[in-house]
Design a protein around this motif. Structure first.
Motif, PDB file in Angstrom:
ATOM      1  N   ALA A  20       0.828  -1.216   0.000  1.00 40.86           N
ATOM      2  CA  ALA A  20       0.000   0.000   0.000  1.00 40.86           C
ATOM      3  C   ALA A  20       0.859   1.261   0.000  1.00 40.86           C
ATOM      4  O   ALA A  20       2.006   1.257   0.439  1.00 40.86           O
ATOM      5  N   HIS A  21       0.245   2.341  -0.477  1.00 39.39           N
ATOM      6  CA  HIS A  21       0.781   3.682  -0.297  1.00 39.39           C
ATOM      7  C   HIS A  21       0.707   3.947   1.212  1.00 39.39           C
ATOM      8  O   HIS A  21      -0.270   3.593   1.848  1.00 39.39           O
ATOM      9  N   LYS A  22       1.747   4.552   1.802  1.00 35.82           N
ATOM     10  CA  LYS A  22       1.756   4.701   3.271  1.00 35.82           C
ATOM     11  C   LYS A  22       2.216   6.116   3.637  1.00 35.82           C
ATOM     12  O   LYS A  22       3.316   6.517   3.275  1.00 35.82           O
ATOM     13  N   ILE A  23       1.368   6.810   4.354  1.00 36.22           N
ATOM     14  CA  ILE A  23       1.776   8.149   4.795  1.00 36.22           C
ATOM     15  C   ILE A  23       1.390   8.379   6.260  1.00 36.22           C
ATOM     16  O   ILE A  23       0.468   7.755   6.776  1.00 36.22           O
ATOM     17  N   ALA A  24       2.146   9.285   6.891  1.00 33.57           N
ATOM     18  CA  ALA A  24       1.750   9.814   8.198  1.00 33.57           C
ATOM     19  C   ALA A  24       1.678  11.331   8.043  1.00 33.57           C
ATOM     20  O   ALA A  24       2.286  11.891   7.131  1.00 33.57           O
ATOM     21  N   THR A  25       0.917  11.965   8.913  1.00 33.08           N
ATOM     22  CA  THR A  25       0.777  13.419   8.850  1.00 33.08           C
ATOM     23  C   THR A  25       1.347  14.010  10.136  1.00 33.08           C
ATOM     24  O   THR A  25       1.026  13.528  11.234  1.00 33.08           O
ATOM     25  N   ILE A  26       2.199  15.012   9.985  1.00 31.56           N
ATOM     26  CA  ILE A  26       2.818  15.625  11.147  1.00 31.56           C
ATOM     27  C   ILE A  26       2.254  17.037  11.296  1.00 31.56           C
ATOM     28  O   ILE A  26       2.225  17.808  10.338  1.00 31.56           O
ATOM     29  N   VAL A  27       1.789  17.324  12.484  1.00 31.51           N
ATOM     30  CA  VAL A  27       1.122  18.599  12.735  1.00 31.51           C
ATOM     31  C   VAL A  27       2.135  19.627  13.218  1.00 31.51           C
ATOM     32  O   VAL A  27       2.961  19.326  14.086  1.00 31.51           O
ATOM     33  N   MET A  71       8.070  -2.140   2.797  1.00 27.61           N
ATOM     34  CA  MET A  71       7.097  -3.177   2.438  1.00 27.61           C
ATOM     35  C   MET A  71       7.255  -4.434   3.279  1.00 27.61           C
ATOM     36  O   MET A  71       6.465  -5.360   3.166  1.00 27.61           O
ATOM     37  N   LYS A  72       8.285  -4.444   4.072  1.00 27.46           N
ATOM     38  CA  LYS A  72       8.563  -5.649   4.836  1.00 27.46           C
ATOM     39  C   LYS A  72       7.603  -5.760   6.014  1.00 27.46           C
ATOM     40  O   LYS A  72       7.349  -4.780   6.720  1.00 27.46           O
ATOM     41  N   GLU A  73       7.109  -6.955   6.235  1.00 26.54           N
ATOM     42  CA  GLU A  73       6.220  -7.174   7.370  1.00 26.54           C
ATOM     43  C   GLU A  73       6.911  -6.807   8.665  1.00 26.54           C
ATOM     44  O   GLU A  73       8.111  -7.052   8.804  1.00 26.54           O
ATOM     45  N   GLY A  74       6.190  -6.263   9.606  1.00 29.64           N
ATOM     46  CA  GLY A  74       6.796  -5.979  10.905  1.00 29.64           C
ATOM     47  C   GLY A  74       6.037  -4.940  11.697  1.00 29.64           C
ATOM     48  O   GLY A  74       4.981  -4.451  11.275  1.00 29.64           O
ATOM     49  N   ASN A  75       6.614  -4.628  12.858  1.00 35.05           N
ATOM     50  CA  ASN A  75       6.046  -3.629  13.774  1.00 35.05           C
ATOM     51  C   ASN A  75       6.902  -2.379  13.712  1.00 35.05           C
ATOM     52  O   ASN A  75       8.123  -2.460  13.865  1.00 35.05           O
ATOM     53  N   TYR A  76       6.262  -1.243  13.540  1.00 36.28           N
ATOM     54  CA  TYR A  76       7.001  -0.010  13.295  1.00 36.28           C
ATOM     55  C   TYR A  76       6.451   1.168  14.104  1.00 36.28           C
ATOM     56  O   TYR A  76       5.309   1.136  14.579  1.00 36.28           O
ATOM     57  N   ASN A  77       7.288   2.198  14.213  1.00 40.60           N
ATOM     58  CA  ASN A  77       6.853   3.536  14.629  1.00 40.60           C
ATOM     59  C   ASN A  77       7.509   4.534  13.684  1.00 40.60           C
ATOM     60  O   ASN A  77       8.560   4.252  13.121  1.00 40.60           O
ATOM     61  N   ILE A  78       6.903   5.701  13.583  1.00 40.89           N
ATOM     62  CA  ILE A  78       7.565   6.822  12.907  1.00 40.89           C
ATOM     63  C   ILE A  78       8.222   7.661  14.012  1.00 40.89           C
ATOM     64  O   ILE A  78       7.636   7.821  15.091  1.00 40.89           O
ATOM     65  N   TYR A  79       9.395   8.186  13.742  1.00 40.04           N
ATOM     66  CA  TYR A  79      10.034   9.108  14.690  1.00 40.04           C
ATOM     67  C   TYR A  79      10.280  10.432  13.980  1.00 40.04           C
ATOM     68  O   TYR A  79      10.824  10.457  12.872  1.00 40.04           O
ATOM     69  N   VAL A  80       9.881  11.510  14.621  1.00 39.19           N
ATOM     70  CA  VAL A  80      10.145  12.844  14.060  1.00 39.19           C
ATOM     71  C   VAL A  80      10.904  13.644  15.117  1.00 39.19           C
ATOM     72  O   VAL A  80      10.396  13.808  16.243  1.00 39.19           O
ATOM     73  N   PRO A  81      12.107  14.115  14.782  1.00 41.35           N
ATOM     74  CA  PRO A  81      12.861  14.907  15.743  1.00 41.35           C
ATOM     75  C   PRO A  81      12.026  16.076  16.261  1.00 41.35           C
ATOM     76  O   PRO A  81      11.355  16.754  15.482  1.00 41.35           O
ATOM     77  N   GLY A  82      12.032  16.267  17.560  1.00 38.23           N
ATOM     78  CA  GLY A  82      11.240  17.355  18.160  1.00 38.23           C
ATOM     79  C   GLY A  82       9.817  16.941  18.506  1.00 38.23           C
ATOM     80  O   GLY A  82       9.145  17.620  19.281  1.00 38.23           O
ATOM     81  N   LYS A  83       9.350  15.859  17.926  1.00 42.07           N
ATOM     82  CA  LYS A  83       7.980  15.394  18.215  1.00 42.07           C
ATOM     83  C   LYS A  83       7.996  14.085  18.986  1.00 42.07           C
ATOM     84  O   LYS A  83       7.155  13.834  19.835  1.00 42.07           O
ATOM     85  N   GLY A  84       8.892  13.191  18.626  1.00 41.37           N
ATOM     86  CA  GLY A  84       8.948  11.881  19.283  1.00 41.37           C
ATOM     87  C   GLY A  84       8.415  10.775  18.393  1.00 41.37           C
ATOM     88  O   GLY A  84       8.460  10.880  17.156  1.00 41.37           O
ATOM     89  N   TYR A  85       7.901   9.727  19.047  1.00 42.15           N
ATOM     90  CA  TYR A  85       7.446   8.536  18.325  1.00 42.15           C
ATOM     91  C   TYR A  85       5.945   8.577  18.065  1.00 42.15           C
ATOM     92  O   TYR A  85       5.166   9.045  18.899  1.00 42.15           O
ATOM     93  N   SER A  86       5.566   8.018  16.945  1.00 41.29           N
ATOM     94  CA  SER A  86       4.135   7.846  16.650  1.00 41.29           C
ATOM     95  C   SER A  86       3.609   6.630  17.403  1.00 41.29           C
ATOM     96  O   SER A  86       4.383   5.837  17.936  1.00 41.29           O
ATOM     97  N   TYR A  87       2.310   6.465  17.398  1.00 41.08           N
ATOM     98  CA  TYR A  87       1.741   5.193  17.840  1.00 41.08           C
ATOM     99  C   TYR A  87       2.333   4.082  16.968  1.00 41.08           C
ATOM    100  O   TYR A  87       2.668   4.314  15.804  1.00 41.08           O
ATOM    101  N   ILE A  91       2.863  -3.566   9.440  1.00 45.32           N
ATOM    102  CA  ILE A  91       2.734  -3.776   7.995  1.00 45.32           C
ATOM    103  C   ILE A  91       2.630  -5.280   7.806  1.00 45.32           C
ATOM    104  O   ILE A  91       3.498  -6.031   8.283  1.00 45.32           O
ATOM    105  N   LYS A  92       1.552  -5.720   7.199  1.00 46.40           N
ATOM    106  CA  LYS A  92       1.405  -7.157   6.935  1.00 46.40           C
ATOM    107  C   LYS A  92       0.193  -7.404   6.029  1.00 46.40           C
ATOM    108  O   LYS A  92      -0.718  -6.564   5.971  1.00 46.40           O
ATOM    109  N   PRO A  93       0.156  -8.556   5.391  1.00 46.09           N
ATOM    110  CA  PRO A  93      -1.057  -8.910   4.635  1.00 46.09           C
ATOM    111  C   PRO A  93      -2.222  -9.094   5.614  1.00 46.09           C
ATOM    112  O   PRO A  93      -1.994  -9.336   6.804  1.00 46.09           O
ATOM    113  N   ASN A  94      -3.432  -9.001   5.130  1.00 45.26           N
ATOM    114  CA  ASN A  94      -4.633  -9.187   5.962  1.00 45.26           C
ATOM    115  C   ASN A  94      -4.659  -8.280   7.191  1.00 45.26           C
ATOM    116  O   ASN A  94      -5.175  -8.654   8.238  1.00 45.26           O
ATOM    117  N   ILE A  95      -4.121  -7.101   7.014  1.00 44.48           N
ATOM    118  CA  ILE A  95      -3.981  -6.205   8.164  1.00 44.48           C
ATOM    119  C   ILE A  95      -5.335  -5.819   8.780  1.00 44.48           C
ATOM    120  O   ILE A  95      -5.425  -5.539   9.964  1.00 44.48           O
TER     121      ILE A  95
END
Ligand code: 9MR
Length: 544
Positions: A20-27, A71-87, A91-95
């Protein structure tokens, strides 16, 4: 990594399919980079934030982090300097498998007239309420027979009433998923009382509602509009909400919606119960005949009834749906001849959502290419593709890439109905942008939105805890009943003077609060769950 997650990084809290196309939004972020972190330690990707110029509806500045490359299956977070970690997200099939089944199990929790036993309902078990075996006719009704028994069915929403328009419209969308992906829910998948009876749990659950709808048909074929108390009851459990219930109204909208849905039910149930399927078809034909004789009976609440109106004065969309489904089920030319030829479709959100009845008919016809005239097929196809293109284009130019720009009552369902239309576009012509549009709408629902919530109760890290839902308010369980979709931002704020406290001058997308009194933003409703179930089922089949 700490257990604190940034509220300023918004993303799909459930996760993404590998392709899938994958994005996060940073406020409110500066120009800069973001990292994708796997299993809390490995930095697997570094990217640059890009600016989103469309942020008026959200009301705060937005940047986008695109990590589609992962695209690799696994558990992830996004990290943005100054903001910290996302929830965290996966990423996996049948999500969406659990959320999909959860959105159907949510219907079980809405069942009227039966106890929910602990072995099926877990901590949300409860006594039976509303047997509906001694319902009276409201005095406004012209009584032609004594119905006093109208059991079963699902509660409509946070309230305990049962409305034919909003029973049959969602049923139609639920049936559509079954028509297109017949074996998508197995027997036993939902852990409901009918599990392991040899029939898909999906059909068992839908039949519970259909059984009730059939009881609302008068001997003359017309459908009563609703089964309701005079006023909404207090926020108590079903067995404690015991005010007298009435059958109120009879009208063209309820009758035609029932005709469309019951004609679909004929095809849906034919393989498992021929007698029941036949009963549905006969009921659909009788309803249609009544509507032909009574083509213009609008329902309006009598003065002493203040519950949901589900009013409509334009019955063209309802006639279209009924004609379409009856033609497919009977192949009787009269229904085809009565189809109006409206082929320029409009997306009409908010209070005009009853116009979506037409689409169920359109999609059913497109699925039955071999029995309809080629010109009709081509017109419908062109219309759906044009509309899907419009929705894709709108989604490319909005704050969270959502396909709507007007936030009204039940806006989450408008997002999902738009996604359902793009899904049909994809079925007709598998263009990647249609699939991306459906996925982005799903990302929006599960957390990539201005409030940072996943709007489906119980699914996601931050989900509504105080939905406007009598069972969830009246029980002593902390978490609300799971699998129910909150209505979403509603810029009209109709409940602002009924105990809901909104932020001051909220932007349209921030016109939502997780507060129990907020019936205009945080209620749940059958016709909001139905496009969600459709979209998640579609993605589980088309997106892996
Ligand atoms: O979904 C309906 C929305 O479009 C209307 O603006 C609103 C007010 O009339 O009613 C909504 O439907 C409610 C229904 O009337 C009663 N049960 C709860 C429904 C969801 O809030």
């Amino acid at each position: 990594m700490t257990d604190e997650f940034s509220e300023e990084i918004r993303l799909n809290q459930i996760g993404y399919y590998p392709n899938a196309h994958k994005i996060a939004t940073i406020v409110n972020a500066e120009e800069g980079i973001f990292l994708v972190v796997k299993d809390s330690i490995d930095v697997v990707f570094t990217g640059a934030l890009s600016e989103n110029k469309n942020w008026e509806l959200a009301g705060e500045h937005l940047r986008t982090a695109d990590f589609s490359e992962i695209m690799k299956e696994g558990n992830y977070n996004i990290y943005v300097p100054g903001k910290g970690y996302s929830y965290p997200f996966e990423i996996k099939p049948n999500i969406y498998k659990e959320a999909f089944l959860g959105s159907i199990k949510g219907l079980y929790y809405q069942r009227a007239g039966m106890a929910l036993e602990e072995k099926y309902a877990g901590k949300w078990h409860r006594p039976a309420g509303h047997p509906d075996d001694s319902v009276l006719y409201h005095r406004s009704s012209k009584i032609s027979r004594e119905i006093v028994n109208s059991p079963k069915g699902w509660y409509d929403a946070g309230d305990y009433n049962k409305y034919i328009v909003n029973a049959t419209f969602p049923l139609g969308q639920f049936f559509l998923l079954h028509q297109q992906y017949p074996d998508i829910v197995k027997d036993g998948a939902l852990n409901i009382p009918e599990s392991n009876n040899g029939v898909s749990d999906y059909l068992d659950e839908l039949k519970y509602e259909m059984d009730w709808a059939l009881t609302m048909q008068d001997d003359d074929g017309g459908l009563y509009h609703k089964l309701t108390t005079l006023n909404f009851e207090g926020m108590v459990m079903p067995h404690l909400a015991t005010a007298q219930r009435y059958i109120v109204g009879k009208g063209t909208a309820a009758t035609l919606d029932f005709a469309g849905c019951a004609a679909q039910a004929y095809r849906v149930f034919d393989a498992i119960d021929k007698a029941y399927a036949h009963k549905c078809l006969e009921a659909a034909k009788m309803a249609y005949a009544w509507a032909q004789d009574n083509p213009n009976v609008a329902f309006v609440n009598p003065p002493d009834v203040s519950t949901g109106q589900y009013g409509d004065r334009d019955f063209k969309d309802e006639f279209f749906w009924a004609n379409a489904e009856l033609f497919i089920s009977t192949q009787d030319q009269k229904y085809l001849n009565n189809l109006d030829d409206a082929t320029s479709f409009k997306f009409r959100p908010g209070d005009n959502w009853t116009a979506f009845m037409r689409y169920t008919g359109v999609f059913s016809l497109l699925d039955n290419k071999e029995i309809i005239p080629e010109s009709l097929y081509n017109n419908l196809r062109t219309g759906v593709l044009r509309l899907a293109d419009e929705l894709v284009a709108r989604g490319n130019n909005t704050d969270y890439f959502q396909p709507i720009d007007d936030f009204q009552w039940g806006s989450n369902s408008d997002v999902l109905n738009a996604a359902l239309i793009m899904a049909q576009g994809y079925r007709l012509e598998p263009k990647p942008e249609y699939l991306k549009g459906v996925q982005q709408a799903t990302d929006y629902i599960f957390g990539n939105n201005a409030n940072g919530y996943s709007y489906l109760t119980g699914f996601g890290d931050k989900t509504p805890m105080f939905i406007h839902h009598r069972q969830s308010a009246g029980d002593d369980v902390e978490e609300p009943v799971p699998g129910l979709l909150s209505g979403g931002p509603n810029s009209r704020l109709q409940d602002a003077s009924s105990g809901t406290i909104y932020p001051e001058n909220p932007s349209p997308m921030k016109s939502w609060v997780d507060q129990e009194p907020s019936y205009a933003s945080n209620e749940i409703c059958l016709n909001w769950n139905s496009p969600l179930t459709y979209v998640l089922g579609f993605l589980e089949r088309e997106s892996n």
